[in-house]
Scaffold this motif. Structure first.
Motif, PDB file in Angstrom:
ATOM      1  N   UNK A 138      54.004  11.726   7.542  1.00  0.00           N
ATOM      2  CA  UNK A 138      52.872  11.242   8.404  1.00  0.00           C
ATOM      3  C   UNK A 138      52.366  12.466   9.303  1.00  0.00           C
ATOM      4  N   UNK A 139      52.261  13.778   8.928  1.00  0.00           N
ATOM      5  CA  UNK A 139      51.848  14.805   9.825  1.00  0.00           C
ATOM      6  C   UNK A 139      52.353  15.117  10.884  1.00  0.00           C
ATOM      7  N   UNK A 140      53.112  14.524  11.543  1.00  0.00           N
ATOM      8  CA  UNK A 140      53.730  14.730  12.847  1.00  0.00           C
ATOM      9  C   UNK A 140      54.396  16.058  12.808  1.00  0.00           C
ATOM     10  N   UNK A 200      64.548  18.795  13.054  1.00  0.00           N
ATOM     11  CA  UNK A 200      65.775  19.402  12.762  1.00  0.00           C
ATOM     12  C   UNK A 200      66.874  18.592  12.434  1.00  0.00           C
ATOM     13  N   UNK A 201      67.533  18.417  11.490  1.00  0.00           N
ATOM     14  CA  UNK A 201      68.657  17.555  11.391  1.00  0.00           C
ATOM     15  C   UNK A 201      70.036  18.450  11.573  1.00  0.00           C
ATOM     16  N   UNK A 242      65.958  29.050  16.726  1.00  0.00           N
ATOM     17  CA  UNK A 242      64.888  28.501  16.092  1.00  0.00           C
ATOM     18  C   UNK A 242      63.764  28.139  17.239  1.00  0.00           C
ATOM     19  N   UNK A 243      64.312  27.419  18.306  1.00  0.00           N
ATOM     20  CA  UNK A 243      63.357  27.322  19.297  1.00  0.00           C
ATOM     21  C   UNK A 243      62.818  28.374  19.776  1.00  0.00           C
ATOM     22  N   UNK A 244      63.692  29.314  19.946  1.00  0.00           N
ATOM     23  CA  UNK A 244      63.313  30.697  20.639  1.00  0.00           C
ATOM     24  C   UNK A 244      62.174  31.311  19.646  1.00  0.00           C
ATOM     25  N   UNK A 259      61.149  17.418  17.177  1.00  0.00           N
ATOM     26  CA  UNK A 259      62.162  16.091  16.901  1.00  0.00           C
ATOM     27  C   UNK A 259      63.385  16.482  16.389  1.00  0.00           C
ATOM     28  N   UNK A 260      64.464  15.902  17.127  1.00  0.00           N
ATOM     29  CA  UNK A 260      65.877  16.168  16.517  1.00  0.00           C
ATOM     30  C   UNK A 260      66.278  14.768  15.761  1.00  0.00           C
ATOM     31  N   UNK A 261      66.258  14.675  14.473  1.00  0.00           N
ATOM     32  CA  UNK A 261      66.687  13.456  13.609  1.00  0.00           C
ATOM     33  C   UNK A 261      67.944  13.158  13.353  1.00  0.00           C
TER      34      UNK A 261
END
Length: 390
Positions: free
Chosen positions: A96-98, A56-57, A72-74, A82-84
């Protein structure tokens, strides 16, 4: 009649002795499919995909954007891994499939919402993985839909509307969705119900091809024919039935796991599913005779029969709906007994339809069985010669 009966029992008990003396036969007929069953059970044991990783950005970094992030997390389907800080950083994680998706919250998110303006939240998904991508998209739409409605209600209430008026204005049309089959969106229910029978039919076909073909490969045809009292019916069924019993045991384990342990909803008797699967086993054993009679050597037999049973799953409509297939592919679909089995199983067990609704597929079973029975005559000639023609 007595000659045929005596010949049958001689072949039947001789085959059981072979099974006992050669553990490798039991390994391939029972051990390998059981191992695959266990593998599938382990892979699809959870049933429902949860906590799919996403990035999420948040370009807004306000209380409103943080509330959307929290929702969203709930969501049970999504997990913010990841928080980019930059968009390219998030896209690289997808490549990269992460992660399976990237959510971007715009910088003017709170300001636009407080003014009642439209604000665009962007979702990138990796559609190379169609199932996770679809679930991420579904979870994201659910979160954003609920958040949008709540934000709209708050804006209307600030303008003087009552809570009820605001809710009716924010969502004037309410959609009610009723999922008739597999309402849990459980992939174990969907995939295991097709993969387990697929492994079973593949095992039945390959083992039967080997049993009948090896008789001719190793020049044992005359010996088998003499043991049966020179009766092809006694020779065939005496040789095959011991394995039919083994496959019926596999069927019992499969049905018990699918509808007992796994708890797949069923709208017919479990016994009916068991009988239907046994019919499929017998049909594939008869179809193996047909392939023995149309091939000239053991290698061609294994290649052709193995390919035939392997392709059955692709044409059965599980991986792609039959309704969307080209006409030529639909015609090809009808040459596989597994297609008749899978559609009859779906109609009776899943949809609860009367068995007569699947009459065309049952007729298909009958045609395949007839082809196998007719092929016994040529198989008789092959046994009398002893081996494949040189």
């Amino acid at each position: 009649m007595n000659t045929m009966k005596n010949g049958f029992w001689k072949v039947f008990f001789t085959e059981w002795k072979t099974i006992v003396k050669k553990p490798s036969v039991m390994l391939w007929a029972l051990g390998v499919p059981l191992a695959i069953f266990i593998l599938y059970a382990a892979i699809f044991g959870d049933g429902v995909l949860r906590k799919l990783p996403i990035a999420i950005l948040d370009r807004d970094q306000t209380a409103v954007s943080r509330e959307l992030t929290r929702q969203v997390e709930a969501n049970s389907t999504l997990h913010i891994l990841e928080r980019v800080t930059y968009e390219n950083e998030g896209l690289k994680l997808i490549q990269t499939g992460k992660v399976f998706g990237l959510i971007i919250i715009p910088s003017d998110f709170e300001k636009n919402i407080s003014r009642g303006k439209t604000s665009h939240v962007v979702l990138y998904v990796n559609n190379d993985f169609m199932t996770p991508a679809g679930l991420v998209n579904k979870g994201f739409n659910a979160v954003v839909g609920n958040f949008s409605t709540s934000a709209r209600v708050n804006v209307l209430m600030k303008k003087g509307s009552s809570s009820l008026q605001a809710k009716e204005a924010a969502q004037p049309v309410i959609m009610r969705s009723h999922t008739l089959f597999n309402p849990f969106v459980n992939y174990a229910y969907y995939l295991c119900l097709s993969l387990f029978p697929m492994v079973l039919q593949l095992t039945v076909m390959i083992i039967t091809l080997y049993l009948l073909g090896s008789v001719l490969k190793y020049n044992e045809g005359k010996q088998l024919y003499a043991l049966s009292g020179e009766n092809i019916v006694a020779a065939y069924f005496g040789k095959i039935l011991p394995y039919t019993f083994i496959f019926s045991f596999l069927t019992l384990l499969m049905v018990s796991y699918l509808f007992g342990y796994l708890g797949i909803p069923i709208n017919t008797s479990v016994f009916n599913v068991y009988i239907l699967t046994l019919v499929m086993i017998v049909v594939y054993q008869l179809m193996a005779v047909f392939f023995v009679t149309i091939t000239k050597d053991f290698r061609s037999l294994c290649s052709m029969g193995g390919a035939y049973s392997s392709l059955a799953y692709s044409f059965s409509g599980y991986t792609f709906p039959q309704e969307g297939m080209p006409t030529a592919i639909k015609i090809m679909d009808s040459i596989f007994p597994f297609s008749s089995y899978s559609r009859t199983l779906t109609n009776t067990a899943m949809k609860g339809m009367p068995i007569m609704e699947s009459l065309p597929y049952l007729i298909g079973f009958g045609i395949f069985a007839f082809i196998g029975l007719v092929s016994l005559k040529k198989f008789s000639y092959q046994l009398q010669k002893g081996s494949y023609e040189k």
